[in-house]
Design an enzyme around this catalytic site. Structure first.
Site, PDB file in Angstrom:
ATOM      1  N   HIS A 303       0.791  -1.257   0.141  1.00  0.00           N
ATOM      2  CA  HIS A 303       0.150  -0.177   0.077  1.00  0.00           C
ATOM      3  C   HIS A 303       0.772   1.320   0.044  1.00  0.00           C
ATOM      4  O   HIS A 303       0.663   2.156  -0.769  1.00  0.00           O
ATOM      5  CB  HIS A 303      -0.846   0.040   1.158  1.00  0.00           C
ATOM      6  CG  HIS A 303      -1.684   1.367   1.475  1.00  0.00           C
ATOM      7  ND1 HIS A 303      -2.797   1.460   1.218  1.00  0.00           N
ATOM      8  CD2 HIS A 303      -1.158   2.119   2.209  1.00  0.00           C
ATOM      9  CE1 HIS A 303      -3.252   2.734   1.690  1.00  0.00           C
ATOM     10  NE2 HIS A 303      -2.114   3.445   2.226  1.00  0.00           N
ATOM     11  N   GLU A 304       1.726   1.416   0.795  1.00  0.00           N
ATOM     12  CA  GLU A 304       2.535   2.426   0.971  1.00  0.00           C
ATOM     13  C   GLU A 304       3.551   2.707  -0.204  1.00  0.00           C
ATOM     14  O   GLU A 304       3.566   3.865  -0.715  1.00  0.00           O
ATOM     15  CB  GLU A 304       3.831   2.398   2.058  1.00  0.00           C
ATOM     16  CG  GLU A 304       3.190   2.241   3.471  1.00  0.00           C
ATOM     17  CD  GLU A 304       2.539   3.553   3.943  1.00  0.00           C
ATOM     18  OE1 GLU A 304       2.910   4.753   3.297  1.00  0.00           O
ATOM     19  OE2 GLU A 304       1.387   3.631   4.336  1.00  0.00           O
ATOM     20  N   HIS A 307       1.528   4.413  -2.774  1.00  0.00           N
ATOM     21  CA  HIS A 307       1.795   6.038  -2.744  1.00  0.00           C
ATOM     22  C   HIS A 307       2.805   6.516  -3.584  1.00  0.00           C
ATOM     23  O   HIS A 307       2.832   7.564  -4.372  1.00  0.00           O
ATOM     24  CB  HIS A 307       1.855   6.467  -1.293  1.00  0.00           C
ATOM     25  CG  HIS A 307       0.733   6.170  -0.487  1.00  0.00           C
ATOM     26  ND1 HIS A 307      -0.422   6.907  -0.929  1.00  0.00           N
ATOM     27  CD2 HIS A 307       0.280   5.643   0.711  1.00  0.00           C
ATOM     28  CE1 HIS A 307      -1.423   6.532  -0.032  1.00  0.00           C
ATOM     29  NE2 HIS A 307      -1.010   5.941   0.936  1.00  0.00           N
ATOM     30  N   GLU A 386      -5.704   7.309  -0.749  1.00  0.00           N
ATOM     31  CA  GLU A 386      -5.508   6.078   0.007  1.00  0.00           C
ATOM     32  C   GLU A 386      -6.386   4.874  -0.627  1.00  0.00           C
ATOM     33  O   GLU A 386      -5.812   3.822  -1.075  1.00  0.00           O
ATOM     34  CB  GLU A 386      -6.163   6.456   1.236  1.00  0.00           C
ATOM     35  CG  GLU A 386      -5.549   7.229   2.222  1.00  0.00           C
ATOM     36  CD  GLU A 386      -4.120   6.762   2.521  1.00  0.00           C
ATOM     37  OE1 GLU A 386      -4.038   5.476   2.651  1.00  0.00           O
ATOM     38  OE2 GLU A 386      -3.395   7.688   2.712  1.00  0.00           O
ATOM     39  N   ASP A 390      -4.712   1.361  -1.902  1.00  0.00           N
ATOM     40  CA  ASP A 390      -5.321   0.307  -1.722  1.00  0.00           C
ATOM     41  C   ASP A 390      -5.634  -0.770  -3.032  1.00  0.00           C
ATOM     42  O   ASP A 390      -5.140  -1.998  -2.983  1.00  0.00           O
ATOM     43  CB  ASP A 390      -6.737   0.178  -0.835  1.00  0.00           C
ATOM     44  CG  ASP A 390      -6.509   0.456   0.599  1.00  0.00           C
ATOM     45  OD1 ASP A 390      -5.277   0.518   1.025  1.00  0.00           O
ATOM     46  OD2 ASP A 390      -7.488   0.960   1.235  1.00  0.00           O
TER      47      ASP A 390
END
Ligand SMILES: [Zn+2]
EC number: 3.4.24.84
Length: 469
Positions: A303-304, A307, A386, A390
């Site tokens: 997930h990070e 970003h 976000e 995801d």
């Protein structure tokens, strides 16, 4: 550049009435801040009953033991009550500071202090630094009791606090040290730019703030963070192997992989990355690793890295840079506006030739409503990011062509739920409250979306299989 400058001049012209019109700015700022306070109270009032619900949302029922859910509700309620109390006290204090002209008094005091040491009020930058130190001192005095209560009473009672009184005091002292060591030179340069560039300071100041942010990306982990936390290389093992493989699959320029002793202060957990475009560092909280399986921590990092893939931090920074620029564009009109200072109780001698720092802090109060609206938009954007991160984690197997990652979405869902349960985060959130306060979608929303991404993937696979037949 000329185009920008002409636009800036145009805005300045439109706002020139600020410099002559004797408006009651103090009353305006007070009413705005009470309106914001009322809105926030209304939102808290909407959210508060959620802490009394007896059962978790349907989607989370299987993950929450009854006892855990009860605990999370109690924790949420206590934090909410404390938040409301703290908000009201700060509101009254801020209003009193405004009402009794404390800013004018502090400016005068800063002048008296430097005069004692043989510097006259012509040393405006020096006086501004002393003034800011006084302001920071006062605001620390009022915030420390709250922070003591929150750390040693609330967090302690719910089993999160790991901070010792010694760490707590040292943190405050180190915080002051950093604020002074960084704040004084930055403030001085900031004020010097006004003197040097005159009324065309907007692009210069924006450039300076941008450079400073870039510098901090490099300096923070090297100089500041080690003062507070210990970073150590993540030890060899399954987790390290997994994360390194993930990073290399994605061409993420991973330079260092650290573990941070977050548990020194709190058992809330997290993971993040930072660094320059060609050299990134990943930091994982020891608390996250203790409670989650390596494949779940890997999903949190997927997930990070989502970003990173979508350049969310860069986009956020550019937007906030644009925001700073547009707010600054309004400032020149307020830079020489005696009526504004007079309305905040500054004596005519000071108001006639406004000190930049004073003009700037009053201007900041005046633009509060704009900032509040921008804040809501920034939250919306952050939530969108976000969702994207995801989705990225869920579809990683397709993107990278690695079949073992096909359950990444499920792993992420488990990790998020685990984190949520462990942190006793609130699961029932009023939508309006959340829109105003939260930069992340709620857990229920995220789990639902993950399910959708996963099943879309399955049906895509099904479609492909059919075609191949
Ligand atoms: Zn995120």
């Amino acid at each position: 550049m000329d185009f920008i400058q002409s636009q800036l001049n145009f805005i300045q012209q439109k706002l020139s009435w600020v410099q002559t019109e004797p408006l009651n700015w103090k009353l305006y700022v007070l009413s705005v801040s009470w309106t914001v306070c009322l809105i926030e109270s209304y939102l808290s009032w909407r959210q508060y009953p959620n802490y009394s619900k007896k059962e978790p949302p349907e989607a989370l029922k299987e993950h929450f033991e009854v006892e855990k859910f009860r605990k999370s509700q109690l924790y949420g309620k206590e934090k909410a009550k404390f938040g409301i109390f703290k908000g009201l006290v700060s509101q009254f204090l801020d209003s009193a500071i405004l009402y009794y002209g404390v800013y004018a008094y502090l400016w005068q005091t800063a002048g008296d202090i430097i005069t004692k040491y043989g510097y006259g009020t012509e040393y405006e930058i020096l006086q501004s630094n002393v003034y800011m130190a006084l302001l920071v001192g006062i605001s620390s005095l009022t915030s420390i009791p709250f922070s003591v209560y929150s750390t040693f009473v609330i967090e302690e009672r719910h089993g999160f606090n790991k901070t010792t009184p010694k760490t707590f005091v040292l943190d405050i002292l180190k915080g002051w040290l950093v604020a002074f060591a960084l704040g004084a030179p930055v403030l001085s340069t900031f004020l010097w730019i006004f003197k040097w560039a005159g009324d065309s300071f907007v692009p210069w100041l924006t450039a300076f703030l941008f450079t400073f942010q870039m510098l901090m990306v490099v300096l923070y982990p090297l100089v500041i963070q080690p003062l507070f936390n210990k970073l150590s290389p993540l030890q060899e093992g399954e987790l390290r192997t997994r994360i390194e493989a993930l990073a290399s699959h994605m061409n993420f320029p991973l330079k260092h992989l650290y573990e941070i002793d977050g548990s020194k202060r709190s058992s809330h957990s997290n993971a993040y990355f930072y660094g320059l475009p060609w050299s990134k560092h990943i930091v994982i909280f020891d608390t996250l690793m203790k409670g989650s399986k390596p494949e779940e921590v890997e999903a949190v990092l997927a997930h990070e890295l989502g970003h990173w893939y979508y350049m969310h931090p860069t986009k956020m920074m550019l937007i906030s840079q644009f925001n700073v620029f547009s707010i600054l564009a309004l400032f020149p009109a307020f830079l020489h506006a005696p009526p504004v200072l007079r309305s905040f109780d500054f004596p005519p001698s000071v108001a006639a030739n406004p000190p930049t720092i004073i003009a700037f802090s009053l201007f900041n109060m005046i633009v509060t409503p704009i900032e509040a609206v921008i804040g809501i938009f920034m939250n919306m954007l952050s939530r969108k990011f976000e969702w994207e991160a995801d989705q990225f984690a869920c579809e990683l197997d397709e993107k990278l062509g690695v079949a073992e990652m096909s359950d990444m979405g499920d792993r992420l869902g488990r990790a998020l739920t685990d984190l949520h349960v462990k942190n006793l985060s609130t699961v029932w959130v009023d939508w309006m409250y959340s829109a105003y306060h939260n930069s992340h979608p709620t857990l229920t929303e995220r789990l639902k979306a993950i399910e959708i991404y996963q099943s879309a993937k399955t049906s895509r696979k099904g479609g492909k299989a059919k075609k191949e037949l």
